[in-house]
Design an enzyme around this catalytic site. Structure first.
Site, PDB file in Angstrom:
ATOM      1  N   GLU A  23      -1.069  -3.282  23.407  1.00  0.00           N
ATOM      2  CA  GLU A  23      -0.645  -2.061  23.103  1.00  0.00           C
ATOM      3  C   GLU A  23      -1.288  -1.361  24.749  1.00  0.00           C
ATOM      4  O   GLU A  23      -2.108  -2.029  25.129  1.00  0.00           O
ATOM      5  CB  GLU A  23      -0.119  -1.564  22.862  1.00  0.00           C
ATOM      6  CG  GLU A  23       0.361  -1.837  21.354  1.00  0.00           C
ATOM      7  CD  GLU A  23       0.831  -1.160  19.873  1.00  0.00           C
ATOM      8  OE1 GLU A  23       0.078  -0.056  20.468  1.00  0.00           O
ATOM      9  OE2 GLU A  23       1.214  -1.392  18.808  1.00  0.00           O
ATOM     10  N   ASP A  71       7.940  -2.169  16.314  1.00  0.00           N
ATOM     11  CA  ASP A  71       6.718  -0.757  16.606  1.00  0.00           C
ATOM     12  C   ASP A  71       5.717  -1.118  17.251  1.00  0.00           C
ATOM     13  O   ASP A  71       5.222  -0.568  18.192  1.00  0.00           O
ATOM     14  CB  ASP A  71       6.910   0.519  15.477  1.00  0.00           C
ATOM     15  CG  ASP A  71       6.480   1.638  16.388  1.00  0.00           C
ATOM     16  OD1 ASP A  71       6.754   2.130  16.951  1.00  0.00           O
ATOM     17  OD2 ASP A  71       5.411   2.109  15.276  1.00  0.00           O
ATOM     18  N   GLY A 129       0.506  -1.319  -0.012  1.00  0.00           N
ATOM     19  CA  GLY A 129      -0.147   0.013   0.338  1.00  0.00           C
ATOM     20  C   GLY A 129       0.709   1.273  -0.473  1.00  0.00           C
ATOM     21  O   GLY A 129       2.279   1.105  -0.371  1.00  0.00           O
ATOM     22  N   ARG A 175       0.601  -3.398  12.179  1.00  0.00           N
ATOM     23  CA  ARG A 175      -0.392  -3.667  13.834  1.00  0.00           C
ATOM     24  C   ARG A 175       0.010  -5.336  14.303  1.00  0.00           C
ATOM     25  O   ARG A 175       0.640  -6.174  13.972  1.00  0.00           O
ATOM     26  CB  ARG A 175      -1.688  -3.885  13.316  1.00  0.00           C
ATOM     27  CG  ARG A 175      -2.873  -2.859  12.860  1.00  0.00           C
ATOM     28  CD  ARG A 175      -2.751  -1.616  13.760  1.00  0.00           C
ATOM     29  NE  ARG A 175      -3.355  -0.542  13.472  1.00  0.00           N
ATOM     30  CZ  ARG A 175      -2.873   0.522  13.575  1.00  0.00           C
ATOM     31  NH1 ARG A 175      -1.843   0.763  14.191  1.00  0.00           N
ATOM     32  NH2 ARG A 175      -3.806   1.697  13.078  1.00  0.00           N
ATOM     33  N   HIS A 200       5.107   2.467  19.608  1.00  0.00           N
ATOM     34  CA  HIS A 200       4.270   3.198  18.862  1.00  0.00           C
ATOM     35  C   HIS A 200       4.644   3.952  18.139  1.00  0.00           C
ATOM     36  O   HIS A 200       3.530   5.040  18.765  1.00  0.00           O
ATOM     37  CB  HIS A 200       3.023   2.234  19.151  1.00  0.00           C
ATOM     38  CG  HIS A 200       1.372   1.960  17.947  1.00  0.00           C
ATOM     39  ND1 HIS A 200       0.704   1.424  17.653  1.00  0.00           N
ATOM     40  CD2 HIS A 200       1.936   2.459  16.776  1.00  0.00           C
ATOM     41  CE1 HIS A 200      -0.456   1.958  17.161  1.00  0.00           C
ATOM     42  NE2 HIS A 200       0.809   2.668  16.389  1.00  0.00           N
ATOM     43  N   ILE A 209       5.756  -2.422  11.731  1.00  0.00           N
ATOM     44  CA  ILE A 209       5.304  -0.893  11.534  1.00  0.00           C
ATOM     45  C   ILE A 209       4.164  -1.431  11.654  1.00  0.00           C
ATOM     46  O   ILE A 209       3.532  -0.045  11.245  1.00  0.00           O
ATOM     47  CB  ILE A 209       6.223   0.363  10.692  1.00  0.00           C
ATOM     48  CG1 ILE A 209       6.052  -0.551   9.591  1.00  0.00           C
ATOM     49  CG2 ILE A 209       7.091   0.388  11.980  1.00  0.00           C
ATOM     50  CD1 ILE A 209       5.387  -0.476   8.705  1.00  0.00           C
TER      51      ILE A 209
HETATM   52  C1  8YV Z   1      -0.209   6.870  15.347  1.00  0.00           C
HETATM   53  C2  8YV Z   1      -1.338   4.958  13.843  1.00  0.00           C
HETATM   54  O1  8YV Z   1       0.345   6.899  16.351  1.00  0.00           O
HETATM   55  O2  8YV Z   1      -2.454   6.584  11.968  1.00  0.00           O
HETATM   56  C3  8YV Z   1      -2.836   5.277  12.836  1.00  0.00           C
HETATM   57  O3  8YV Z   1      -3.157   3.991  12.010  1.00  0.00           O
HETATM   58  O4  8YV Z   1      -1.363   3.663  14.458  1.00  0.00           O
HETATM   59  C4  8YV Z   1      -0.466   5.807  14.562  1.00  0.00           C
HETATM   60  O5  8YV Z   1      -0.112   6.701  12.954  1.00  0.00           O
HETATM   61  C5  8YV Z   1      -1.526   6.234  16.376  1.00  0.00           C
HETATM   62  O6  8YV Z   1      -2.718   6.717  15.403  1.00  0.00           O
HETATM   63  C6  8YV Z   1      -1.418   7.716  17.162  1.00  0.00           C
HETATM   64  O7  8YV Z   1      -2.831   6.901  18.194  1.00  0.00           O
END
Ligand code: 8YV
Length: 316
Positions: A264, A259, A156, A235, A282, A233
């Site tokens: 979490e 990450d 993506g 989920r 994260h 990086i």
């Molecule tokens: C953020 C994320 O750190 O965009 C996302 O889906 O997981 C991350 O970029 C998160 O949304 C911050 O809470």
């Protein structure tokens, strides 16, 4: 405009002061204390709420929407949609917006993690800090990063930016995606396992859509092999975390740069202790630049919707 005329916004989860200050100057903000009881948290205001702020990890569930009968728009702080019931939002005519301004930083973080694990950067830092330099003898050698084979799971926005970066390190790039990307020149593999078998670095860049779990399992990690490095990086729940722990502890894979985690902020003790693993809280998109752009994106979406009836970055 009197206080009575101001549009009312539900603030779900923690949001940054810049967002709250900017929107608070124009709208009446109501903090939702319990995401499990939006109606109870908001009391009588629930009936008047027309906008909302949330985040990908909290999202917007059908019960939350049910608690807010006049809801028109929700701005998410991030891009993940796995905890937002988009189908129900569409049925209700609720616009959901994301912040598609962070992809570069996430791709950079994937490179950093891969290089850190392979070159033992954080491990070297630990080595110096605990006083092993000198008395500890030579530190263990890392493995070269440049010129290796990279496998990208999920081609993506982030996967594409990562491929560009890895190309600059002379890497051979392959990918697996159930939806092949016709505009991408890199070799498409028929499965994640096939890809892992021919990769030195395996990067998980897939979107964690609803119901998606354990895309990376024990078989894929075994295929990556004892010199392979796994980077996540995306989920945490897209990986069988028990299998990952087992793979790094037993040496089924060479190491991991992570990450994100299944639950979490809880990171399994074995991952925290493993010398061949780098763990981050994260933070892939957590740069000053991305955070400012994300703040502004949320502000612009809410302002634009209530001023013109269109959002800036709606989910199509
Ligand atoms: C953020 C994320 O750190 O965009 C996302 O889906 O997981 C991350 O970029 C998160 O949304 C911050 O809470």
């Amino acid at each position: 405009m009197t206080a009575r005329d101001r549009v009312e916004i539900a603030v779900i989860g923690n949001h940054r002061p810049a967002v709250l200050e900017a929107l608070g100057a124009e709208f009446t903000l109501h903090e939702v204390e319990s995401v499990d009881d939006v109606a109870g948290s908001l009391g009588a205001a629930a009936e008047r709420i027309r906008g909302g702020l949330s985040s990908p990890m909290i999202g917007l569930s059908a019960p939350m929407m049910d608690a807010l009968p006049k809801l028109e728009i929700v701005a998410l702080f991030g891009v993940g949609l796995e905890r937002t019931d988009l189908t129900y939002a569409r049925e209700r005519g609720i616009v959901v917006t994301t912040t598609p301004v962070l992809y570069e930083d996430v791709a950079d973080t994937a490179v950093v993690l891969a290089m850190d694990v392979s070159r033992r950067i954080t491990a070297g830092d630990r080595w110096v800090r605990v006083g092993h330099w000198g008395p500890g003898g030579p530190p263990a050698s890392g493995r070269r990063f440049s010129g290796k084979r990279a496998g990208i799971l999920g081609m993506g926005r982030i996967g594409r930016l990562l491929a560009q970066r890895l190309a600059a390190f002379d890497m051979t790039i392959g990918y697996y995606d159930p939806r092949p990307a016709p505009d991408v020149d890199h070799r498409l593999y028929s499965s994640g396992v096939e890809l892992a078998r021919e990769s030195d670095f395996l990067f998980l860049c897939a979107a964690g859509g609803p119901g998606q779990r354990d895309l990376v399992d024990a078989e894929m990690l075994a295929a990556l092999g004892p010199e392979g490095v796994f980077v996540n990086i995306a989920r945490g729940w897209l990986v069988d975390e028990k299998a990952l722990v087992d793979a790094v502890v037993t040496g089924t894979i060479g190491g991991a740069g992570l990450d994100v985690f299944a639950d979490e902020p809880n990171v399994p003790q074995a991952l925290r202790e493993a010398d061949n693993v780098v763990v981050l809280p994260h933070i892939a998109s957590n740069t000053v630049e991305s955070r400012h752009a994300m703040d502004q994106c949320m502000i612009d979406n809410i302002r634009s919707w209530f001023a013109t009836g269109t959002a800036v970055t709606p989910v199509p």
